[in-house]
Design a protein around this motif. Structure first.
Motif, short mmCIF file in Angstrom:
data_model
loop_
_atom_site.label_atom_id
_atom_site.label_comp_id
_atom_site.label_asym_id
_atom_site.label_seq_id
_atom_site.Cartn_x
_atom_site.Cartn_y
_atom_site.Cartn_z
N THR A 23 3.04 -6.66 -8.65
CA THR A 23 3.21 -7.44 -7.42
C THR A 23 2.37 -6.90 -6.27
O THR A 23 2.39 -7.47 -5.18
CB THR A 23 4.69 -7.46 -6.97
OG1 THR A 23 5.06 -6.14 -6.55
CG2 THR A 23 5.60 -7.97 -8.05
N HIS A 30 2.06 -13.50 -8.25
CA HIS A 30 0.79 -14.08 -7.83
C HIS A 30 0.24 -14.93 -8.95
O HIS A 30 0.59 -14.77 -10.12
CB HIS A 30 -0.19 -12.96 -7.47
CG HIS A 30 0.34 -12.04 -6.43
ND1 HIS A 30 0.52 -12.42 -5.12
CD2 HIS A 30 0.80 -10.77 -6.50
CE1 HIS A 30 1.03 -11.42 -4.43
NE2 HIS A 30 1.21 -10.40 -5.25
N GLU A 31 -0.65 -15.84 -8.59
CA GLU A 31 -1.25 -16.73 -9.58
C GLU A 31 -2.02 -15.94 -10.63
O GLU A 31 -1.93 -16.20 -11.82
CB GLU A 31 -2.17 -17.72 -8.87
CG GLU A 31 -2.75 -18.76 -9.77
CD GLU A 31 -3.53 -19.79 -8.99
OE1 GLU A 31 -3.47 -20.96 -9.38
OE2 GLU A 31 -4.19 -19.45 -7.99
N PHE A 33 -4.04 -11.71 -11.15
CA PHE A 33 -4.35 -10.40 -10.57
C PHE A 33 -5.32 -9.68 -11.48
O PHE A 33 -5.44 -9.99 -12.66
CB PHE A 33 -3.07 -9.56 -10.35
CG PHE A 33 -2.31 -9.28 -11.61
CD1 PHE A 33 -2.60 -8.15 -12.36
CD2 PHE A 33 -1.32 -10.14 -12.05
CE1 PHE A 33 -1.91 -7.88 -13.53
CE2 PHE A 33 -0.63 -9.88 -13.21
CZ PHE A 33 -0.92 -8.75 -13.96
N PHE A 41 -5.41 -9.81 -5.98
CA PHE A 41 -4.74 -10.96 -6.57
C PHE A 41 -5.12 -12.24 -5.85
O PHE A 41 -5.70 -12.21 -4.77
CB PHE A 41 -3.22 -10.77 -6.53
CG PHE A 41 -2.68 -10.50 -5.14
CD1 PHE A 41 -2.40 -11.55 -4.28
CD2 PHE A 41 -2.45 -9.21 -4.72
CE1 PHE A 41 -1.90 -11.31 -3.01
CE2 PHE A 41 -1.95 -8.95 -3.46
CZ PHE A 41 -1.68 -10.01 -2.60
N ARG A 43 -3.77 -16.12 -4.50
CA ARG A 43 -2.65 -16.87 -3.96
C ARG A 43 -1.51 -15.97 -3.49
O ARG A 43 -0.63 -15.58 -4.24
CB ARG A 43 -2.13 -17.89 -4.97
CG ARG A 43 -1.31 -18.98 -4.27
CD ARG A 43 -0.71 -19.96 -5.22
NE ARG A 43 -1.70 -20.84 -5.78
CZ ARG A 43 -1.40 -21.99 -6.35
NH1 ARG A 43 -0.15 -22.39 -6.42
NH2 ARG A 43 -2.33 -22.73 -6.87
N GLN A 44 -1.54 -15.66 -2.20
CA GLN A 44 -0.53 -14.78 -1.59
C GLN A 44 0.89 -15.27 -1.86
O GLN A 44 1.78 -14.49 -2.16
CB GLN A 44 -0.77 -14.72 -0.08
CG GLN A 44 0.22 -13.86 0.68
CD GLN A 44 0.03 -12.38 0.47
OE1 GLN A 44 -1.07 -11.94 0.15
NE2 GLN A 44 1.07 -11.61 0.63
N TRP A 45 1.11 -16.56 -1.78
CA TRP A 45 2.43 -17.12 -1.98
C TRP A 45 2.35 -18.16 -3.09
O TRP A 45 1.60 -19.12 -2.99
CB TRP A 45 2.95 -17.76 -0.70
CG TRP A 45 4.26 -18.44 -0.88
CD1 TRP A 45 4.46 -19.79 -0.93
CD2 TRP A 45 5.53 -17.84 -1.06
NE1 TRP A 45 5.80 -20.07 -1.14
CE2 TRP A 45 6.48 -18.87 -1.22
CE3 TRP A 45 5.98 -16.53 -1.12
CZ2 TRP A 45 7.83 -18.63 -1.42
CZ3 TRP A 45 7.33 -16.30 -1.32
CH2 TRP A 45 8.22 -17.35 -1.46
#
Length: 65
Positions: A23, A30-31, A33, A41, A43-45
């Motif tokens: 994480t 994440h989408e 990493f 990584f 996409r933060q959210w």
């Protein structure tokens, strides 16, 4: 998805450990990493992946009790 379909409590626990270790300290999924540098990584959210992870953890905890 592997954890959600696993019938092995050991495998599910190991997968939770792997997911938490990737994480990047955010506590979020994440989408994607970098396998060598999880702090890199995309996409933060990523709500969908976070929801699946939460469901997986809750289901695993429920099955243990």
């Amino acid at each position: 998805m592997q954890g959600s379909t696993s019938t092995s409590s050991g495998e599910r626990a190991a997968l939770i450990d792997v997911l938490l270790a990737t994480t990047a300290g955010t506590g979020l999924m994440h989408e994607s990493f970098d396998v060598d540098e999880p702090e890199r990584f995309s996409r933060q959210w990523f709500g969908w992946a976070n929801s699946l992870f939460a469901e997986f953890v809750l289901r695993t905890l429920h099955e243990r009790s």
